[in-house]
Design an enzyme around this catalytic site. Structure first.
Site, PDB file in Angstrom:
ATOM      1  N   GLY A  19       0.894  -4.526  -0.748  1.00 20.72           N
ATOM      2  CA  GLY A  19       0.984  -3.461  -1.723  1.00 20.72           C
ATOM      3  C   GLY A  19       2.004  -2.351  -1.065  1.00 20.72           C
ATOM      4  O   GLY A  19       2.411  -2.400  -0.215  1.00 20.72           O
ATOM      5  N   THR A  20       2.445  -1.494  -2.132  1.00 20.26           N
ATOM      6  CA  THR A  20       3.728  -0.797  -1.917  1.00 20.26           C
ATOM      7  C   THR A  20       3.556   0.612  -1.930  1.00 20.26           C
ATOM      8  O   THR A  20       3.187   1.106  -0.878  1.00 20.26           O
ATOM      9  CB  THR A  20       4.961  -1.479  -2.649  1.00 20.26           C
ATOM     10  OG1 THR A  20       4.355  -1.480  -3.995  1.00 20.26           O
ATOM     11  CG2 THR A  20       5.059  -2.967  -2.355  1.00 20.26           C
TER      12      THR A  20
END
Lengths: 261, 278
Positions: free
Chosen positions: B52-53
């Site tokens: 995830g970013t």
């Protein structure tokens, strides 16, 4: 050589049952009734910190009478079991049936294997999508499990309380009416000369499993919200507020503990 | 461990054990003793597992907002377009996660149970600082996996019910993989696009933001992060995928509806069209 002491299994079990029943009978009662939107718990308990009624999981709650430390142990174990089950599987996989079974086996094991049985009676309740899905389980000190359809009563003077609830209860009551039934029943016992007692909000513990709530259905009702829901006072005011725990075994019901000063 | 017999999943001795051992109010500690194989863990995999970013959080008058983009990447590929990385951890707190997605979501799940478990057993909620410390401990427990490329970096925010002034009760905490816990002022961002998001927040955030204002600010900072970081996804109007925006206020936590976000996103796009250099 001393002769081994012999007591028949029947005698041992009878003694243990009598001991547990006596312990439970010395405490005040808890009434659990179903109502239109779920399940209502009313306990005669003057303590606002030591609870007799508690949340277990999204749709499941717990009520206990008897020795506080013993039903508190069971309550914590139930929360642990429910949270573990919900974490391992899914929140919807936590059911009152499974929990009640685990409690029944635990209480049964304690009753047969330990010196002293637990002096407790507990209720595990689950609120369903509709009134027909509500479940009430009563667990006794020896692991006996009973599935009650509409209401259940535990604690001291249980026979008189049950008679009173049976007389006044009808299915599908609104919260206010159901609370009236439960509080009147609790007040119907323990008064002087059989007079009903009046139980103010400060002397009872009230909680609901409300199916109209989302996710966590358990809610406590206390303070002004409870006073507003209670019927107008009637009968003589309750003299002795009931503690959360039962008095010790060597003290008769109602006898004062030794003074602190 | 056999699930049928022990592990407390209905086993007699399981429940009896829990009933008679005092233990603590922590579900994680209980899980470590009762069913350690259920603790979140991974055995490495580095860039191959989805990551995830970008997560951003910003305070506003009345609480705190947290937002996350919807992209998960595995190496140079987009692993998922609509992943959810921002969650309510309880009634008053939010948690957003950057890093190895699968492990992070497990940690969030465990953390949610941890807070609820404490509340049920103790009959009261942890303080906001207590909740942040608890999360730091869990992240520290994940240090071994972090060194194998499965780092999980959360951002934690909540409404502090003990604060004297409800307007300024929004709090943000950041963490490092070793379990360090840092209270942040005003706003913060974590993840691969956080440099750009933080740059945008620096220019956009003001002290007098209201609910609508803070939603616009967090969405726009994610837009800027997606502009410059390939691992951060921008709002996807063709598929109707918007960032997740959640708020924690005195009324509890809430998620901003997609309809409202659609309006905000279209306003940002119209604004940017008029300033092509932005």
């Amino acid at each position: 050589m001393s002769m081994p002491f012999y007591a028949s299994a029947e005698q041992i079990m009878r003694d243990r049952s009598e001991f547990a029943r006596k312990g439970i009978a010395r405490g005040r009662g808890v009434v659990v009734v179903t109502y239109a939107d779920g399940v209502l718990f009313v306990a005669e308990n003057a303590s606002s910190a030591l609870h007799k009624v508690s949340e277990i999981y999204d749709r499941i709650a717990f009520a206990g009478v008897g020795k506080y430390n013993e039903y508190e142990n069971l309550r914590v174990a139930g929360i642990r079991l429910a949270d573990l089950r919900g974490y391992s599987y899914d929140r919807r996989d936590v059911t009152a049936r499974a929990l009640a079974n685990a409690y029944a086996q635990t209480l049964g094991t304690i009753f047969t294997e330990q010196q002293k049985p637990y002096e407790v009676e507990i209720c595990v309740a689950e609120v369903g999508e509709g009134p027909e899905d509500d479940q009430l389980y009563r667990l006794s000190y020896d692991g006996t499990i009973v599935d009650e359809p509409n209401y259940l009563v535990m604690g001291g003077q249980v026979d008189a309380l049950t008679t009173e609830v049976r007389r006044t209860f009808t299915p599908g009551l609104q919260l206010r009416e159901a609370l009236g039934v439960a509080v009147a029943a609790l007040g119907s016992v323990g008064g002087t000369d059989g007079q009903p007692r009046s139980l103010p909000a400060s002397q009872i513990e009230v909680a609901v499993l409300d199916r109209t709530r989302v996710k966590r259905r358990f809610k406590r009702i206390a303070g002004p919200a409870l006073t507003e829901l209670l019927p107008p006072q009637h009968g003589e005011p309750a003299a002795e507020p009931a503690p959360a725990d039962t008095p010790p075994h060597d003290r008769e019901n109602g006898e004062k503990p030794p003074s602190q000063n | 461990m056999s699930i049928e017999r022990t592990g407390g999943l209905g086993g007699v001795h399981g429940l009896l054990g829990y009933a008679t051992s005092p233990g603590s109010s922590s579900f994680t500690e209980f899980l470590a003793a009762a069913a350690p194989d259920l603790l979140p863990r991974g055995d490495g995999g580095g860039a191959l597992v989805p990551h995830g970013t970008t997560i951003v959080a910003a305070t506003f008058d009345g609480g705190v907002a947290m937002a996350g983009d919807r992209r998960a990447t595995a190496g140079n590929l987009i692993a998922q377009r609509d992943i959810e990385k921002v969650f309510a951890s309880d009634d008053y707190t939010l948690i957003g996660i950057a890093g190895a997605a699968g492990l992070a979501i497990e940690i969030v799940r465990l953390y949610q149970v941890e807070l609820e478990h404490y509340e049920k057993i103790e009959g009261t909620q942890l303080t906001l600082d207590g909740k942040a410390n608890r999360l730091a401990t869990m992240i520290r427990g994940n240090l071994g996996q972090a060194l194998q490329g499965l780092a999980v970096v959360p951002l934690f925010a909540g409404f502090d019910a003990d604060a004297a002034d409800a307007g300024g009760a929004g709090r943000i905490y950041s963490f490092d993989v070793a379990g360090g816990r840092y209270p942040e002022q005003y706003y913060h961002s974590v993840g691969s696009g956080s440099l750009f998001a933080r740059g945008a927040l620096k220019k956009l955030w003001r002290t007098d933001l209201d609910r609508a204002g803070v939603i616009r600010v967090v969405v726009e900072s994610l837009y800027d992060a997606a502009d410059d970081d390939s691992a951060t996804g921008g709002p996807d109007l063709t598929r109707g995928i918007y960032p997740i925006v959640m708020l924690a206020t005195a009324e509890g936590t809430s998620r901003v509806a997609d309809d409202e976000l659609d309006t905000v996103v279209r306003a940002i796009l119209a604004d940017r069209e008029s300033r092509p250099g932005a």
